[in-house]
Write a protein that holds these residues in place. Structure first.
Motif, mmCIF file in Angstrom:
data_model
loop_
_atom_site.group_PDB
_atom_site.id
_atom_site.type_symbol
_atom_site.label_atom_id
_atom_site.label_comp_id
_atom_site.label_asym_id
_atom_site.label_seq_id
_atom_site.Cartn_x
_atom_site.Cartn_y
_atom_site.Cartn_z
ATOM 1 N N ASN A 166 39.326 -68.606 -68.343
ATOM 2 C CA ASN A 166 37.939 -68.133 -68.227
ATOM 3 C C ASN A 166 37.183 -68.786 -67.071
ATOM 4 N N LYS A 167 37.911 -69.154 -66.035
ATOM 5 C CA LYS A 167 37.304 -69.721 -64.838
ATOM 6 C C LYS A 167 37.931 -69.057 -63.620
ATOM 7 N N GLU A 168 37.079 -68.649 -62.683
ATOM 8 C CA GLU A 168 37.593 -67.968 -61.496
ATOM 9 C C GLU A 168 38.432 -68.924 -60.649
ATOM 10 N N ASN A 169 39.676 -68.533 -60.404
ATOM 11 C CA ASN A 169 40.604 -69.364 -59.639
ATOM 12 C C ASN A 169 40.876 -68.705 -58.291
ATOM 13 N N LEU A 170 40.894 -69.530 -57.244
ATOM 14 C CA LEU A 170 41.142 -69.033 -55.897
ATOM 15 C C LEU A 170 42.586 -69.294 -55.502
ATOM 16 N N PHE A 171 43.285 -68.232 -55.111
ATOM 17 C CA PHE A 171 44.649 -68.344 -54.618
ATOM 18 C C PHE A 171 44.659 -68.044 -53.117
ATOM 19 N N THR A 172 45.447 -68.834 -52.391
ATOM 20 C CA THR A 172 45.645 -68.604 -50.965
ATOM 21 C C THR A 172 47.109 -68.242 -50.732
ATOM 22 N N ILE A 173 47.327 -67.178 -49.982
ATOM 23 C CA ILE A 173 48.679 -66.683 -49.719
ATOM 24 C C ILE A 173 48.931 -66.731 -48.225
ATOM 25 N N HIS A 174 49.971 -67.458 -47.821
ATOM 26 C CA HIS A 174 50.350 -67.537 -46.414
ATOM 27 C C HIS A 174 51.592 -66.682 -46.186
ATOM 28 N N ILE A 190 48.058 -59.378 -55.915
ATOM 29 C CA ILE A 190 48.775 -60.126 -56.936
ATOM 30 C C ILE A 190 48.820 -59.314 -58.227
ATOM 31 N N GLU A 191 49.932 -59.440 -58.911
ATOM 32 C CA GLU A 191 50.130 -58.836 -60.232
ATOM 33 C C GLU A 191 50.216 -59.983 -61.230
ATOM 34 N N THR A 192 49.418 -59.938 -62.289
ATOM 35 C CA THR A 192 49.368 -61.038 -63.258
ATOM 36 C C THR A 192 49.569 -60.498 -64.668
ATOM 37 N N TRP A 193 50.281 -61.306 -65.487
ATOM 38 C CA TRP A 193 50.462 -60.935 -66.879
ATOM 39 C C TRP A 193 50.830 -62.162 -67.700
ATOM 40 N N LYS A 194 50.571 -62.052 -69.024
ATOM 41 C CA LYS A 194 50.863 -63.158 -69.950
ATOM 42 C C LYS A 194 52.284 -63.048 -70.473
ATOM 43 N N ASP A 195 52.695 -61.855 -70.871
ATOM 44 C CA ASP A 195 54.074 -61.576 -71.268
ATOM 45 C C ASP A 195 54.368 -60.125 -70.945
ATOM 46 N N GLU A 196 55.635 -59.734 -71.062
ATOM 47 C CA GLU A 196 56.035 -58.402 -70.619
ATOM 48 C C GLU A 196 55.338 -57.282 -71.380
ATOM 49 N N GLN A 197 54.948 -57.536 -72.631
ATOM 50 C CA GLN A 197 54.302 -56.508 -73.431
ATOM 51 C C GLN A 197 52.801 -56.404 -73.137
ATOM 52 N N ALA A 198 52.260 -57.431 -72.490
ATOM 53 C CA ALA A 198 50.828 -57.450 -72.215
ATOM 54 C C ALA A 198 50.496 -56.583 -71.002
ATOM 55 N N LYS A 199 49.221 -56.343 -70.819
ATOM 56 C CA LYS A 199 48.750 -55.544 -69.693
ATOM 57 C C LYS A 199 48.950 -56.309 -68.389
ATOM 58 N N HIS A 200 49.404 -55.616 -67.372
ATOM 59 C CA HIS A 200 49.574 -56.205 -66.042
ATOM 60 C C HIS A 200 48.339 -55.873 -65.203
ATOM 61 N N ASP A 201 47.697 -56.905 -64.671
ATOM 62 C CA ASP A 201 46.522 -56.714 -63.823
ATOM 63 C C ASP A 201 46.931 -56.777 -62.358
ATOM 64 N N TYR A 202 46.284 -55.962 -61.530
ATOM 65 C CA TYR A 202 46.533 -55.958 -60.100
ATOM 66 C C TYR A 202 45.223 -56.253 -59.371
ATOM 67 N N THR A 203 45.266 -57.222 -58.462
ATOM 68 C CA THR A 203 44.075 -57.628 -57.726
ATOM 69 C C THR A 203 44.401 -57.725 -56.247
ATOM 70 N N TYR A 213 45.731 -65.015 -46.611
ATOM 71 C CA TYR A 213 45.035 -64.094 -47.503
ATOM 72 C C TYR A 213 44.496 -64.860 -48.713
ATOM 73 N N GLU A 214 43.369 -64.411 -49.220
ATOM 74 C CA GLU A 214 42.768 -65.051 -50.390
ATOM 75 C C GLU A 214 42.481 -64.007 -51.468
ATOM 76 N N VAL A 215 42.616 -64.451 -52.711
ATOM 77 C CA VAL A 215 42.320 -63.585 -53.848
ATOM 78 C C VAL A 215 41.825 -64.451 -55.000
ATOM 79 N N LYS A 216 40.855 -63.955 -55.734
ATOM 80 C CA LYS A 216 40.309 -64.671 -56.880
ATOM 81 C C LYS A 216 40.701 -63.954 -58.168
ATOM 82 N N TYR A 217 41.012 -64.756 -59.189
ATOM 83 C CA TYR A 217 41.402 -64.158 -60.467
ATOM 84 C C TYR A 217 41.014 -65.084 -61.615
ATOM 85 N N THR A 218 40.597 -64.479 -62.724
ATOM 86 C CA THR A 218 40.213 -65.227 -63.919
ATOM 87 C C THR A 218 41.194 -64.921 -65.043
#
Length: 247
Positions: A166-174, A190-203, A213-218
């Motif tokens: 529940n906190k916005e995290n900053l990722f840097t991609i080189h 980035i594609e994020t998920w908790k487990d294979e059955q959970a929803k996959h988020d794309y940001t 490149y930079e991307v933020k995700y919570t």
């Protein structure tokens, strides 16, 4: 006279009290070193580039005092110590050619900003990048898609430590090509998920500098989460996957 003496005593007490105050020590952020190896197979008699990305507090360290790569075969003494050249964005590199197959390791010896770091990474050197089937025909290593091009870009994901829910995290991609040039104007997400059955988020990520490149995700759940970086440009389509712990 008594008043003057009293003022003198109070002044001494204040001065003594101030001198006894403890100053908070300045805590220097640790220098992070990430070893980058080719994403494709490492084969005999083929020169490869070994890289170390040096950063501090998510910022590139381009003024390291010394960066060396120690190469050795597992279970044996080291066989080479390479002096790394300083490149752009805190990336130091050296080239090497292997003449024997087997299981190897590389240790990056980095001295920077009064700190020393020695991360180690294991890898395998193969005789060839392809295998033969029962009919004697060569079969290339499988990828996640028939149109994907692997080994053309180095992908490094930063900001994966100290992740909180529940906190916005900053990722840097080189992104860097094998000829040590930043990969610009790519479609990165980035594609994020908790487990294979959970929803996959794309940001989607945004390019903030050439090849960076930079991307933020919570993250909404604690525990082990997976982040998959997708990179696309023209005919290039590559990815890297990393598991991280969300606290």
């Amino acid at each position: 006279m008594k008043k003057l003496l009293s003022l003198l005593i109070v002044s001494i007490m204040i001065t003594t009290g101030c001198s006894n105050e403890k100053k908070e020590p300045v805590v220097e952020k640790p220098v992070d070193v990430n070893i980058l190896l080719p994403t494709s197979d490492i084969n005999l008699n083929k020169e490869i580039t070994i890289r170390a990305e040096v950063s501090q507090n998510h910022k590139a360290v381009s003024d390291a005092d010394e960066v060396q790569f120690e190469i050795g075969k597992n279970g044996e003494d080291s066989i080479a110590m390479l002096e790394a050249k300083n490149g752009a964005d805190g990336i130091y590199s050296a080239t090497y050619k292997f003449t024997n197959p087997g299981d190897y390791y590389v240790i990056a010896h980095v001295t920077a900003r009064d700190q020393h770091s020695m991360p180690k990474k294991d890898f395998k050197v193969q005789t060839t990048s392809s295998t033969s089937n029962s009919n004697g025909e060569k079969k290339e290593h499988a990828s996640h898609s028939g149109n994907d091009h692997h080994g053309d870009v180095m992908i490094h994901l930063m900001g994966t430590e100290n992740i909180h829910v529940n906190k916005e995290n900053l990722f840097t991609i080189h992104l860097m090509t094998n000829d040590e040039k930043p990969l610009e104007k790519a479609n990165v997400r980035i594609e994020t998920w908790k487990d294979e059955q959970a929803k996959h988020d794309y940001t989607d990520a945004k390019e903030v500098a050439p090849g960076e490149y930079e991307v933020k995700y919570t993250f909404k759940e604690k525990g082990t989460n997976t982040v998959k970086v997708h990179v696309e440009k023209d005919e290039l389509h590559d990815h890297t996957v990393k598991e991280l712990t969300v606290n």
